[in-house]
Design a protein around this motif. Structure first.
Motif, mmCIF file in Angstrom:
data_model
loop_
_atom_site.group_PDB
_atom_site.id
_atom_site.type_symbol
_atom_site.label_atom_id
_atom_site.label_comp_id
_atom_site.label_asym_id
_atom_site.label_seq_id
_atom_site.Cartn_x
_atom_site.Cartn_y
_atom_site.Cartn_z
ATOM 1 N N GLU A 59 0.459 4.268 -2.663
ATOM 2 C CA GLU A 59 0.140 5.647 -2.336
ATOM 3 C C GLU A 59 1.223 6.602 -2.798
ATOM 4 O O GLU A 59 0.962 7.742 -3.121
ATOM 5 C CB GLU A 59 -0.058 5.782 -0.828
ATOM 6 C CG GLU A 59 -1.331 5.138 -0.360
ATOM 7 C CD GLU A 59 -1.416 5.105 1.148
ATOM 8 O OE1 GLU A 59 -2.120 4.232 1.662
ATOM 9 O OE2 GLU A 59 -0.775 5.936 1.791
ATOM 10 N N ASN B 114 -9.244 7.070 -9.136
ATOM 11 C CA ASN B 114 -10.178 6.808 -8.043
ATOM 12 C C ASN B 114 -11.626 7.022 -8.465
ATOM 13 O O ASN B 114 -12.519 6.280 -8.047
ATOM 14 C CB ASN B 114 -9.847 7.691 -6.840
ATOM 15 C CG ASN B 114 -8.590 7.231 -6.122
ATOM 16 O OD1 ASN B 114 -8.228 6.055 -6.175
ATOM 17 N ND2 ASN B 114 -7.915 8.148 -5.459
ATOM 18 N N ALA B 115 -11.887 8.026 -9.280
ATOM 19 C CA ALA B 115 -13.262 8.280 -9.731
ATOM 20 C C ALA B 115 -13.821 7.052 -10.446
ATOM 21 O O ALA B 115 -14.986 6.710 -10.297
ATOM 22 C CB ALA B 115 -13.310 9.494 -10.649
ATOM 23 N N ALA B 116 -12.976 6.396 -11.232
ATOM 24 C CA ALA B 116 -13.431 5.265 -12.045
ATOM 25 C C ALA B 116 -13.156 3.918 -11.380
ATOM 26 O O ALA B 116 -13.409 2.877 -11.980
ATOM 27 C CB ALA B 116 -12.751 5.316 -13.411
ATOM 28 N N ASP B 117 -12.663 3.925 -10.149
ATOM 29 C CA ASP B 117 -12.279 2.681 -9.448
ATOM 30 C C ASP B 117 -11.460 1.784 -10.371
ATOM 31 O O ASP B 117 -11.746 0.610 -10.547
ATOM 32 C CB ASP B 117 -13.511 1.920 -8.932
ATOM 33 C CG ASP B 117 -13.108 0.819 -7.944
ATOM 34 O OD1 ASP B 117 -11.935 0.780 -7.539
ATOM 35 O OD2 ASP B 117 -13.976 -0.011 -7.604
ATOM 36 N N SER C 18 -17.130 -0.873 -11.004
ATOM 37 C CA SER C 18 -18.282 -0.479 -10.188
ATOM 38 C C SER C 18 -18.522 1.023 -10.272
ATOM 39 O O SER C 18 -19.578 1.505 -9.851
ATOM 40 C CB SER C 18 -18.054 -0.883 -8.732
ATOM 41 O OG SER C 18 -16.955 -0.166 -8.202
ATOM 42 N N CYS C 19 -17.552 1.759 -10.776
ATOM 43 C CA CYS C 19 -17.673 3.208 -10.986
ATOM 44 C C CYS C 19 -17.305 3.511 -12.431
ATOM 45 O O CYS C 19 -16.415 4.316 -12.712
ATOM 46 C CB CYS C 19 -16.747 3.965 -10.033
ATOM 47 S SG CYS C 19 -17.013 3.623 -8.292
ATOM 48 N N ALA C 20 -17.994 2.866 -13.349
ATOM 49 C CA ALA C 20 -17.639 2.919 -14.765
ATOM 50 C C ALA C 20 -17.630 4.357 -15.286
ATOM 51 O O ALA C 20 -18.441 5.189 -14.875
ATOM 52 C CB ALA C 20 -18.621 2.083 -15.578
ATOM 53 N N ARG D 267 0.458 3.397 -9.648
ATOM 54 C CA ARG D 267 -0.203 2.095 -9.749
ATOM 55 C C ARG D 267 -0.257 1.744 -11.216
ATOM 56 O O ARG D 267 -0.720 2.538 -12.022
ATOM 57 C CB ARG D 267 -1.619 2.181 -9.187
ATOM 58 C CG ARG D 267 -1.669 2.152 -7.682
ATOM 59 C CD ARG D 267 -3.089 2.357 -7.187
ATOM 60 N NE ARG D 267 -3.423 3.776 -7.190
ATOM 61 C CZ ARG D 267 -4.621 4.259 -6.895
ATOM 62 N NH1 ARG D 267 -5.620 3.454 -6.631
ATOM 63 N NH2 ARG D 267 -4.836 5.568 -6.882
ATOM 64 N N ASP E 91 -7.097 11.331 -8.994
ATOM 65 C CA ASP E 91 -8.530 11.659 -9.048
ATOM 66 C C ASP E 91 -9.230 10.835 -10.120
ATOM 67 O O ASP E 91 -10.328 10.314 -9.907
ATOM 68 C CB ASP E 91 -8.741 13.145 -9.350
ATOM 69 C CG ASP E 91 -8.429 14.038 -8.156
ATOM 70 O OD1 ASP E 91 -8.374 13.531 -7.025
ATOM 71 O OD2 ASP E 91 -8.237 15.254 -8.369
ATOM 72 N N GLU E 92 -8.589 10.748 -11.288
ATOM 73 C CA GLU E 92 -9.204 10.009 -12.394
ATOM 74 C C GLU E 92 -9.269 8.510 -12.086
ATOM 75 O O GLU E 92 -10.293 7.859 -12.310
ATOM 76 C CB GLU E 92 -8.408 10.274 -13.680
ATOM 77 C CG GLU E 92 -8.584 11.714 -14.152
ATOM 78 C CD GLU E 92 -7.526 12.208 -15.122
ATOM 79 O OE1 GLU E 92 -7.824 13.134 -15.888
ATOM 80 O OE2 GLU E 92 -6.391 11.687 -15.104
ATOM 81 N N PHE F 264 -6.307 17.406 -8.745
ATOM 82 C CA PHE F 264 -7.041 18.554 -8.202
ATOM 83 C C PHE F 264 -7.258 18.420 -6.689
ATOM 84 O O PHE F 264 -7.226 19.409 -5.956
ATOM 85 C CB PHE F 264 -8.403 18.704 -8.894
ATOM 86 C CG PHE F 264 -8.350 19.417 -10.210
ATOM 87 C CD1 PHE F 264 -7.207 20.057 -10.652
ATOM 88 C CD2 PHE F 264 -9.478 19.474 -11.017
ATOM 89 C CE1 PHE F 264 -7.178 20.721 -11.869
ATOM 90 C CE2 PHE F 264 -9.462 20.137 -12.230
ATOM 91 C CZ PHE F 264 -8.313 20.760 -12.658
ATOM 92 N N THR F 265 -7.509 17.191 -6.229
ATOM 93 C CA THR F 265 -7.705 16.999 -4.784
ATOM 94 C C THR F 265 -6.473 17.471 -4.018
ATOM 95 O O THR F 265 -6.589 18.144 -2.987
ATOM 96 C CB THR F 265 -7.996 15.520 -4.470
ATOM 97 O OG1 THR F 265 -9.198 15.135 -5.143
ATOM 98 C CG2 THR F 265 -8.192 15.302 -2.970
ATOM 99 N N ARG G 67 0.815 -1.215 0.000
ATOM 100 C CA ARG G 67 0.000 0.000 0.000
ATOM 101 C C ARG G 67 0.847 1.263 0.000
ATOM 102 O O ARG G 67 0.518 2.248 -0.653
ATOM 103 C CB ARG G 67 -0.934 -0.020 1.218
ATOM 104 C CG ARG G 67 -1.820 1.215 1.334
ATOM 105 C CD ARG G 67 -2.867 1.028 2.412
ATOM 106 N NE ARG G 67 -3.879 0.067 2.011
ATOM 107 C CZ ARG G 67 -4.960 0.401 1.314
ATOM 108 N NH1 ARG G 67 -5.160 1.650 0.915
ATOM 109 N NH2 ARG G 67 -5.846 -0.507 1.001
#
Lengths: 226, 226
Positions: free
Chosen positions: A13, A210-213, A182-184, A17, A207-208, A111-112, A9
């Motif tokens: 982080e 994580n948004a799309a898992d 699950s977040c297509a 990835r 952000d990208e 952005f985050t 992990r």
């Protein structure tokens, strides 16, 4: 489609990835070649430095120490990290340096990250830093004040000319990435960066991803806009 | 399409960003009614609490103090915040409580938040918290250990039955949100939550909003999957 070997992990982080998918090209086309895989890499916040800034931050004569090779040949995550300080005395304590060094220093944030740092990072292709905000970098041996160079890297895909021909695109074109999870999501308008030797690899930010898992994606494909 | 009135950065970071777009419905259909606008709200990390947990965290007899009304009638961001502590002694120091209280306590995080907290938050519809990870909440008067309740809220859209009929969907269906911006994206499979009275409003988290640069979007529309 297969997930890359798991990495701990902390590595996830800190750096990047890399997730491996079937590129969707037919068996006849790929024929066991490296181009058959679509690697989607999620880059966590990181920076690129000039030789001069490496010396200011880490000491006279210091050069970067490679820690982990990146997917594209010749690039690596370095052992070195810097503190990035924003205009409101907020900071990110440990931002990874990627090597090799460059003719300009540049900080790439999602952005985050930028919001937490109090900086408005514009979306730019790497290297297009004219007029972007600056920040302060703090290393163990010194401090660098960047007048400009804080960006959100524009989402893009590296490929060689053979891959480009297969997708029907050329250097500078745009292509969409569809992530089935699950977040297509469809991330549109990835900049195509095609050259002789690059491996097929999408670069997204956290952000990208994580948004799309993306990490749990069942399938991922590049789709030429109609 | 018009951006909502600007709100200060602290508010943006703490609670919710609401951005107003043209819903794309024709003038004859909207006829000046409230349904003509599509509000897309980006919820920052937040939590919902039971009455009992409010008293444990903030003191006997304590009730939530509304600070800012949310777009849906009857809901608000409270003055109260809690510290959320993860399993690796990492924490988010100030997570906003939303009211009114609920029959269960629940923490809603973006994946970026969850990773920084060291928690793997599953994607769930609000209230579907069986088997999800727990965490520790710390308030000024006490501590609550949640056995479960940490989720990433599934992206969804509230609407009334008239809006649903116009979009050709019903409660429980799925619909896509296309964001036209410098980071254009289609977020797929938003859960449609239709009832008699809800206002037309998409709920995204900060990863989704930031991935698509929603705040600077030129256009945003709900598109029924073909």
């Amino acid at each position: 489609m297969a997930l890359a070997t798991s990495i701990d992990r902390a590595t996830i982080e800190q750096i990047v990835r890399q997730i491996v998918f079937d590129s969707g090209m037919g068996a006849a086309e790929r024929n066991g070649s490296a181009e058959s895989e679509l690697v989607v890499s999620i880059s966590a916040r990181h920076c690129h430095l000039t030789d001069e800034h490496v010396e200011t931050l880490f000491g006279p004569g210091h050069t970067l120490t490679p820690m982990k090779d990146l997917y594209q040949d010749g690039f690596y995550a370095a052992e070195e990290t810097v503190m990035v300080v924003g205009p409101r005395r907020r900071m990110l304590p440990s931002v990874r340096v990627l090597g090799p060094t460059r003719p300009y220093s540049q900080v790439e944030l999602a952005f985050t990250d930028a919001i937490s740092l109090g900086i408005g990072a514009p979306v730019r292709a790497s290297g297009k830093i004219e007029g972007t905000p600056g920040c302060v970098l703090v290393g163990p041996a010194g401090v660098v004040e960047l007048d400009q160079g804080v960006i959100r890297a524009e989402r893009h895909v590296h490929m060689n000319f053979r891959d480009a021909a297969r997708y029907g695109v050329k250097n500078g074109d745009r292509i969409n990435l569809r992530v089935e999870s699950s977040c297509a999501a469809v991330l549109e308008d990835l900049l195509v960066r095609a050259d002789e030797t690059s491996k097929l690899e999408v670069h997204l930010d956290t952000d990208e991803g994580n948004a799309a898992d993306l990490e749990n994606a069942r399938r991922c494909e590049l789709v030429k806009p109609t």
